[in-house]
Design a protein around this motif. Structure first.
Motif, short mmCIF file in Angstrom:
data_model
loop_
_atom_site.label_atom_id
_atom_site.label_comp_id
_atom_site.label_asym_id
_atom_site.label_seq_id
_atom_site.Cartn_x
_atom_site.Cartn_y
_atom_site.Cartn_z
N VAL A 305 -1.75 -9.76 19.20
CA VAL A 305 -2.52 -10.67 20.30
C VAL A 305 -1.39 -10.66 21.54
O VAL A 305 -1.78 -10.62 22.66
N ARG A 306 -0.03 -10.68 21.38
CA ARG A 306 0.63 -10.96 22.65
C ARG A 306 0.49 -9.53 23.31
O ARG A 306 0.55 -9.56 24.54
N GLU A 307 0.57 -8.41 22.62
CA GLU A 307 0.36 -7.13 23.17
C GLU A 307 -0.79 -6.69 24.14
O GLU A 307 -0.96 -6.54 24.99
N ARG A 308 -1.86 -7.48 23.22
CA ARG A 308 -3.34 -7.16 24.11
C ARG A 308 -3.42 -8.20 25.40
O ARG A 308 -3.80 -7.81 26.32
N LEU A 309 -2.78 -9.09 25.25
CA LEU A 309 -2.53 -10.31 26.40
C LEU A 309 -1.86 -9.35 27.58
O LEU A 309 -2.14 -9.57 28.66
N ARG A 310 -0.75 -8.71 27.12
CA ARG A 310 0.13 -7.96 28.49
C ARG A 310 -1.03 -6.82 29.07
O ARG A 310 -0.85 -6.92 29.95
N VAL A 311 -1.74 -6.27 28.21
CA VAL A 311 -2.94 -5.25 28.56
C VAL A 311 -3.66 -6.11 29.74
O VAL A 311 -4.00 -5.39 30.54
N THR A 335 -4.94 -22.69 16.63
CA THR A 335 -5.38 -21.27 17.00
C THR A 335 -5.27 -21.32 18.69
O THR A 335 -4.62 -20.35 19.10
N LEU A 336 -6.00 -22.36 19.25
CA LEU A 336 -5.78 -22.25 20.64
C LEU A 336 -4.31 -22.71 21.26
O LEU A 336 -3.89 -21.95 22.09
N GLY A 337 -3.64 -23.39 20.55
CA GLY A 337 -2.26 -23.84 21.06
C GLY A 337 -1.43 -22.66 20.86
O GLY A 337 -0.26 -22.42 21.60
N ARG A 338 -1.65 -21.76 19.73
CA ARG A 338 -0.79 -20.63 19.56
C ARG A 338 -0.91 -19.93 20.60
O ARG A 338 -0.05 -18.97 21.23
N ALA A 339 -2.32 -19.68 21.05
CA ALA A 339 -2.67 -18.52 22.04
C ALA A 339 -2.14 -18.99 23.55
O ALA A 339 -1.91 -18.06 24.25
N ILE A 340 -2.42 -20.44 23.82
CA ILE A 340 -1.63 -20.83 24.95
C ILE A 340 -0.25 -20.60 25.25
O ILE A 340 0.11 -20.16 26.35
N GLU A 341 0.41 -20.80 24.18
CA GLU A 341 1.85 -20.25 24.28
C GLU A 341 2.32 -18.79 24.53
O GLU A 341 3.07 -18.56 25.20
N LEU A 342 1.36 -18.11 23.67
CA LEU A 342 1.34 -16.53 24.01
C LEU A 342 1.41 -16.40 25.60
O LEU A 342 1.82 -15.47 26.24
N VAL A 343 0.03 -17.14 26.06
CA VAL A 343 -0.25 -16.52 27.51
C VAL A 343 1.01 -16.99 28.45
O VAL A 343 1.05 -16.22 29.35
N ARG A 344 1.65 -18.11 28.21
CA ARG A 344 2.65 -18.76 29.09
C ARG A 344 3.79 -17.53 28.70
O ARG A 344 4.66 -17.42 29.75
N GLU A 345 4.07 -16.98 27.58
CA GLU A 345 5.01 -16.08 27.47
C GLU A 345 4.81 -14.94 28.23
O GLU A 345 5.76 -14.34 28.59
N VAL A 346 3.74 -14.37 28.06
CA VAL A 346 3.32 -13.24 28.75
C VAL A 346 3.48 -13.43 30.18
O VAL A 346 4.05 -12.60 31.01
N GLY A 347 3.13 -14.57 30.84
CA GLY A 347 3.33 -14.96 32.25
C GLY A 347 2.01 -14.99 33.19
O GLY A 347 0.87 -14.66 32.41
#
Length: 347
Positions: A305-311, A335-347
């Motif tokens: 998911v992290r990689e797809r967010l970068r794409v 699930t939403l909370g984990r995804a929000i954190e990943l979005v923040r990590e990606v930038g």
């Protein structure tokens, strides 16, 4: 990238749980909550309630459907919500499709592009506090040769960002020309030019660039632990995608099917629709490939998911609209909370 989700007033086990989900989503950092209509509850009623229950996040109609209200009624609802939320409201409009507009509301679906363009022009005139005097191909206000005279809405003028939900080339071009944001779906980053070529043409025609448009793209998000769980979950989602390709719309008009076709799956999409319309739902789902599911969703391990967010970020998505899956509200919020954190990590 900003984070968003979409809910329906009639979309949960109970109204209270739907509200709880939205309130808790704000607490864990969600930026925008969109409220859908489809053929369920209306969006403005739900948004008005959420306006009183939330304090920070933006609230948007995702979407109010053309043909279900006059343009001025749309503007009145939007202005009311903008004042209720103290500027936190976003107006999302969509053409819907003939099955809902004609089959449910009994309103002709003809000329959706013209009706969308004129609706945006009228609502922005109302927002500005102008007397409404409009003569177009789809709308004439006041009615010609009638007793009415131009009037203005008796609310203070307000600025409301306008987002369009568009999938067809001409509607995408219009979005680039007139909208503040694009509400997209059925999006494959690797095939994004099927959308962006038309959006960019519209932006250029209005003297704007991609930086002037919020690209708000939606996808289901779900985390798995291993390949076995991923295979099983994707298998279940094939049934839902088959419904989108075969059952969302009429036998002749299906914007989801057209979108997948333009992104490389024309033959499969046509076969899925044919089988679905013939009543072979299992056969239709069996034609959907793993790639078709994974390309348009955020499903997988956390690393996937992290990689797809970068794409997504690399191709120009500025707001990620996530549909978290889970058996309970607690599961969906996790699930939403984990995804929000990943979005923040990606930038």
């Amino acid at each position: 990238m900003r984070t968003a989700t979409t809910i329906e007033g009639s979309g949960g086990p109970s109204w209270a749980e739907t509200v709880d989900f939205a309130v808790e989503a704000e607490k864990i950092g969600l930026d925008i909550c969109w409220v859908a209509e489809a053929w369920g509850s209306d969006a403005p009623s739900t948004l008005g309630y959420l306006a009183a229950c939330t304090n920070r996040m933006l609230l948007g109609s995702g979407v109010i459907q053309l043909g279900t209200r006059t343009p001025v009624a749309v503007a009145q609802a939007a202005m009311s919500l903008a004042h209720m939320t103290e500027g936190r409201f976003l107006l999302g409009l969509g053409p819907s499709g003939p099955q809902v507009v004609e089959g449910l509301h009994g309103v002709p679906f003809a000329r959706p592009l013209t009706r969308m363009r004129e609706t945006v022009e009228i609502v922005r005139s109302v927002f500005a506090g102008d007397k409404v005097a409009y003569s177009g191909e789809a709308f004439a206000i006041p009615l010609p040769d009638g007793e009415g005279r131009p009037m203005r809405v008796s609310m203070p003028s307000v600025e409301v960002p306008v987002y369009l939900a568009s999938m067809s080339p001409k509607m995408l071009e219009l979005t680039g020309q007139v909208a503040d944001g694009w509400l997209g779906t059925s999006f494959v980053p690797e095939g994004s030019q099927a959308y962006f070529a038309h959006l960019d043409a519209g932006l250029a025609a209005s003297g704007r660039t991609r930086a002037d448009l919020d690209v708000c793209q939606g996808a289901e998000v779900y985390f798995v632990d291993d390949q076995e769980e991923l295979t099983a979950y994707v298998g279940e989602r094939k049934k839902e995608l088959a419904f989108s390709l075969g059952g969302m719309g009429s036998g002749r008009t299906n914007f989801y099917n057209n979108a997948y076709s333009r992104q490389g799956w024309a033959e499969v999409a046509a076969e899925v629709r044919e089988r679905w319309q013939a009543g072979d739902r299992d056969g239709a789902a069996g034609l959907v490939t793993d790639e078709m599911v994974l390309a348009t969703t955020l499903i997988g391990t956390e690393d996937m998911v992290r990689e797809r967010l970068r794409v997504w970020q690399d191709v120009g998505v500025t707001t990620v609209r996530m549909y978290p899956s889970g058996a309970t509200i607690a599961d969906r919020l996790d699930t939403l909370g984990r995804a929000i954190e990943l979005v923040r990590e990606v930038g």
